[in-house]
Design an enzyme around this catalytic site. Structure first.
Site, PDB file in Angstrom:
ATOM      1  N   GLU A  66      -9.014  -3.379  -5.270  1.00 53.15           N
ATOM      2  CA  GLU A  66      -9.171  -4.111  -3.925  1.00 53.15           C
ATOM      3  C   GLU A  66     -10.100  -3.516  -3.142  1.00 53.15           C
ATOM      4  OE1 GLU A  66      -5.107  -3.494  -2.888  1.00 53.15           O
ATOM      5  OE2 GLU A  66      -4.247  -4.555  -4.580  1.00 53.15           O
ATOM      6  N   LEU A 102      -5.477  -9.136  -4.720  1.00 56.05           N
ATOM      7  CA  LEU A 102      -4.396  -8.090  -4.088  1.00 56.05           C
ATOM      8  C   LEU A 102      -3.384  -8.122  -4.853  1.00 56.05           C
ATOM      9  CD1 LEU A 102      -3.629  -7.895  -0.470  1.00 56.05           C
ATOM     10  CD2 LEU A 102      -2.409  -6.901  -2.232  1.00 56.05           C
ATOM     11  N   SER A 103      -3.277  -7.287  -6.115  1.00 52.75           N
ATOM     12  CA  SER A 103      -2.385  -7.439  -7.184  1.00 52.75           C
ATOM     13  C   SER A 103      -2.392  -6.189  -7.870  1.00 52.75           C
ATOM     14  CB  SER A 103      -3.131  -8.861  -7.879  1.00 52.75           C
ATOM     15  OG  SER A 103      -2.398  -9.006  -9.079  1.00 52.75           O
ATOM     16  N   GLU A 104      -1.492  -5.325  -7.443  1.00 51.53           N
ATOM     17  CA  GLU A 104      -1.482  -3.915  -8.191  1.00 51.53           C
ATOM     18  C   GLU A 104      -0.990  -3.913  -9.738  1.00 51.53           C
ATOM     19  OE1 GLU A 104      -0.580  -4.120  -4.966  1.00 51.53           O
ATOM     20  OE2 GLU A 104      -1.935  -3.055  -3.907  1.00 51.53           O
ATOM     21  N   GLN A 152      -5.362   1.060  -3.810  1.00 49.08           N
ATOM     22  CA  GLN A 152      -5.704   1.482  -2.522  1.00 49.08           C
ATOM     23  C   GLN A 152      -4.925   2.581  -2.016  1.00 49.08           C
ATOM     24  OE1 GLN A 152      -6.186  -1.805   0.349  1.00 49.08           O
ATOM     25  NE2 GLN A 152      -8.267  -1.613  -0.264  1.00 49.08           N
ATOM     26  N   PHE A 153      -3.664   2.627  -2.111  1.00 50.07           N
ATOM     27  CA  PHE A 153      -2.801   3.623  -1.567  1.00 50.07           C
ATOM     28  C   PHE A 153      -1.867   4.106  -2.430  1.00 50.07           C
ATOM     29  CE2 PHE A 153      -5.062   2.540   2.375  1.00 50.07           C
ATOM     30  CZ  PHE A 153      -5.274   3.585   2.911  1.00 50.07           C
ATOM     31  N   HIS A 189       1.826   4.706   2.955  1.00 46.73           N
ATOM     32  CA  HIS A 189       0.381   5.118   2.963  1.00 46.73           C
ATOM     33  C   HIS A 189       0.186   6.698   2.865  1.00 46.73           C
ATOM     34  CE1 HIS A 189      -0.628   1.025   4.216  1.00 46.73           C
ATOM     35  NE2 HIS A 189      -1.809   1.285   4.149  1.00 46.73           N
TER      36      HIS A 189
END
Lengths: 400, 320
Positions: B24, B53-55, B77-78, B124
């Protein structure tokens, strides 16, 4: 201001060959007689294998087994169109597809008989191992097809899954990816009406599963999954689309699982006999026999010859399976990584030495040293401990 | 460290056309921490891919890419969002070599920023290393310096099996050093002695190494000499380096941000008692996060191990 239509959609249903064996000649695919007979023979082989596998499970000769009975047309009608370098990602009920994909029957038995060697694909055929976690294989098909496209290869992925899989995130994230990147993949949903005991109506309030394609901007169609020709036609079209770079397709094959979910299940607990009887009338094999007969490709002699040949192949496979020696214990460790790390190597070495699964450095058990050991300079006065000072090896046994 | 990771990504992509980066905001935006900055311009959108947006989708598709001959580097991302991809890592990436008896492998790298200390929003600031370390078939690294980050990432990318690359976000820009511009690797399973000492061994990784060094500086004034060992490679672990240091000092404190129970510290303590029991002068101590949910940032400093807690832990060990 009045509402305007933001989007509209229609879900097509395709049937080419009906339950009476009547074919829609405008939709009928052109397939040679030899090829048609081959499809039939694969379906028979899958069914004979299925019956044998269930019997073997009952006799304790293989483990839990998932029957494919009733879904042969979905699988043979799709897998037959792929070439070896296309990827196939099976769920766990894809024996018919795997047979078409050159998997030795012996390997199928090995897998269900608890031996990973059954998952080794035939040389040069891109079959992925069975996926047990429902829908988890769908993103892999997207990735593999994506790699083909990135390398400008024309190969595609075809992934099998069931109605239950459409409830899971993997399905949705995979279709979404495939739509965004126009990935050459075919999503083949075998809607066999049940996820173990839970009926299709509990998986989704949507009228069809095919319409889920609409939300991801990809093509979707529902077909009669007990009609091999309908499956064939829809997959052929999806393949052309994929190979032309026009993106993925979701095909919902409307079918029925005639057997239990697995050999551990009893479907009588959740569905009626009359329902099963109704679906038996739609048996994909019986329907295909009618079609072959209409083409003058079928006779009683041919039928029994095919059956006998299938039985001989299955019997031979059982014999081969049962003569495969047990896997080496070291295989337990050998494939964790290309190169085993020190920890796994040590566990393996200790195990093979017969010491057991403990990976401690082998020391002769220290017997009751607690009070007999010489007092050492400890930070707490009066505290006693065993001295190993000056010893460089931890595996030396202290002399008391 | 951001620059070093960026350099490693660029060099590995340059050296091997199979290497691609996906995640992402990794493309046009260059990643939310700018780790992938400039890669899209250099390698194009077929190799630096902004995904949905799709881990789960990112990890799952990366498995398919890896199995079919690519070398995907997936950015999550995190830390708190890696859990959505965990099933794919545990059920598939880590065991496809085993399940297929070597017919298929999964040379995949999953990178993500980890840990607390930057006053980030909820979810996060997690330290999820135990989940990965506990999964057979995964390698897990967590560097504490730019130079290590570059060499360890190169090793991950070149490895034929799946690797987890954890980037301690609070030292992304806080720890600076000159980094060799050449392409190089640092092997897995080799810890780094950060500081020599005689009395106590401090074992840590990632952002906690810096805290340990600060604590060691402070303790020097109290005439306690601390050895600091940065394990770097959480799996495989450098057991020899740990055991050798313990044999020298006889006292150990393990420091990590993750919650205490079954944190990697527990395994390190177990290994020490298996391999160096008779060298111990005191029970092995742990200074870790607490067994609570990672708090929002007003209480973040209370949760994270810091110099004071490490110094206190060392005192307890020494005075035992």
């Amino acid at each position: 201001m009045p509402f305007k239509s933001a989007a509209s959609f229609e879900v097509k249903f395709l049937q080419v060959l009906n339950e009476k064996g009547e074919v829609d000649s405008k939709l009928e695919p052109r397939i040679s007689g030899e090829r048609l007979k081959q499809f039939y023979e694969w379906m028979v082989l899958a069914r004979v294998f299925d019956e044998k596998a269930i019997a073997l499970q009952r006799q304790g000769r293989i483990g839990t087994y998932a029957s494919v009975r009733g879904q042969e047309a979905c699988q043979v009608g799709s897998a037959c169109l792929l070439n070896d370098l296309d990827w196939v990602f099976p769920a766990f009920r894809e024996n018919a597809a795997l047979i078409v994909r050159k998997t030795p029957l012996k390997n199928l038995l090995l897998y269900w008989g608890g031996d990973e060697r059954g998952s080794v694909p035939p040389l040069g055929v891109r079959n992925f191992p069975v996926a047990i976690p429902v829908s988890s294989q769908i993103p892999h098909a997207v990735g593999a097809a994506w790699a083909c496209r990135l390398r400008n290869e024309k190969n595609v992925s075809l992934v099998y899954f069931g109605d239950g899989a459409t409830s899971r995130g993997d399905f949705h994230e995979a279709l979404n990816f495939a739509g965004v990147f126009k990935i050459p993949v075919i999503f083949l949903c075998q809607n066999n009406q049940y996820a173990i005991s839970v009926p299709r109506s509990r998986q989704s309030a949507a009228q069809t599963l095919a319409q889920k394609a609409v939300a991801y901007g990809i093509e979707g169609i529902q077909v009669d999954g007990n009609d091999l020709l309908a499956v064939y036609v829809s997959v052929q079209e999806a393949l052309e689309r994929a190979r032309a770079g026009k993106g993925p397709t979701l095909i919902e094959c409307f079918t029925y699982r005639l057997g239990d979910h697995t050999t551990s299940d009893d479907a009588k607990r959740y569905r009626t006999e009359s329902e099963v009887e109704e679906w038996k009338k739609k048996d994909p094999l019986a329907r295909f026999e009618l079609y072959l007969a209409s083409k003058k490709l079928f006779s009683k002699e041919y039928q029994s010859e095919v059956l006998e040949r299938a039985q001989a192949l299955v019997d031979q496979a059982v014999q081969e399976y049962e003569s495969v020696p047990l896997p080496a214990v070291s295989d337990l460790f050998n494939y964790v990584a290309a190169q085993l790390d020190a920890n796994v190597s040590m566990q393996k070495a200790r195990y093979l030495e017969g010491v057991g699964a403990q990976d401690v450095v082998p020391v002769t058990p220290v017997v009751a040293p607690l009070v007999k050991g010489p007092a050492n300079q400890s930070s707490k006065p009066g505290k006693k401990r065993v001295s190993l000072e000056g010893s460089s090896k931890a595996d030396e046994v202290p002399d008391f | 460290m951001v620059q070093a990771i960026n350099a490693a990504l660029g060099q590995e992509m340059q050296a091997d056309a199979r290497v691609i980066v996906l995640g992402e905001d990794v493309g046009r935006d260059g990643g939310v921490f700018r780790v992938t900055e400039g890669l899209l311009e250099k390698f194009g959108e077929n190799r630096v891919i902004d995904t949905p947006l799709s881990e789960l989708g990112i990890v799952g598709a990366s498995i398919g890419l890896a199995v079919n001959g690519m070398r995907p580097i997936a950015e999550i991302q995190f830390d708190g969002f890696t859990y959505a991809g965990l099933d794919q890592l545990i059920d598939h990436a880590s065991r496809i070599r085993t399940r297929s008896r070597g017919a298929y492998s999964c040379p995949l790298v999953v990178r993500f920023p980890c840990g607390g200390g930057i006053h980030a929003p909820e979810h996060h600031s997690e330290s999820p290393e135990t989940y990965f370390v506990h999964t057979p078939g995964l390698k897990v690294v967590c560097p504490s310096t730019p130079g290590d980050a570059k060499g360890l990432l190169a090793s991950c990318v070149q490895d034929p099996d799946p690797c987890i690359f954890m980037e301690p976000k609070r030292i992304y820009r806080a720890v600076k050093e000159e980094v060799n511009e050449e392409r190089y690797t640092i092997p897995f399973g080799v810890a780094k002695g950060v500081r020599e000492g005689e009395d106590v061994t401090l074992i840590a990784w990632g952002a906690m190494v810096r805290e340990c060094v600060k604590a060691a500086d402070q303790l020097e004034a109290e005439h306690v000499s601390c050895e600091v060992l940065d394990v770097r490679s959480l799996k495989p672990l450098d057991v020899n380096a740990i055991v050798n240091s313990v044999k020298k000092t006889g006292r150990v404190l393990v420091v990590h941000e993750a919650p205490k129970t079954l944190g990697l510290g527990a395994e390190i303590v177990a290994l020490i008692q298996e391999h160096a029991f008779l060298s111990l002068e005191a029970p092995v101590g742990r200074v870790t996060g607490f067994d609570v949910a990672m708090p929002l940032y007003k209480l973040e400093e209370a949760y994270l191990p810091n110099v004071n807690r490490i110094v206190e832990g060392v005192r307890r060990t020494v005075l035992f």
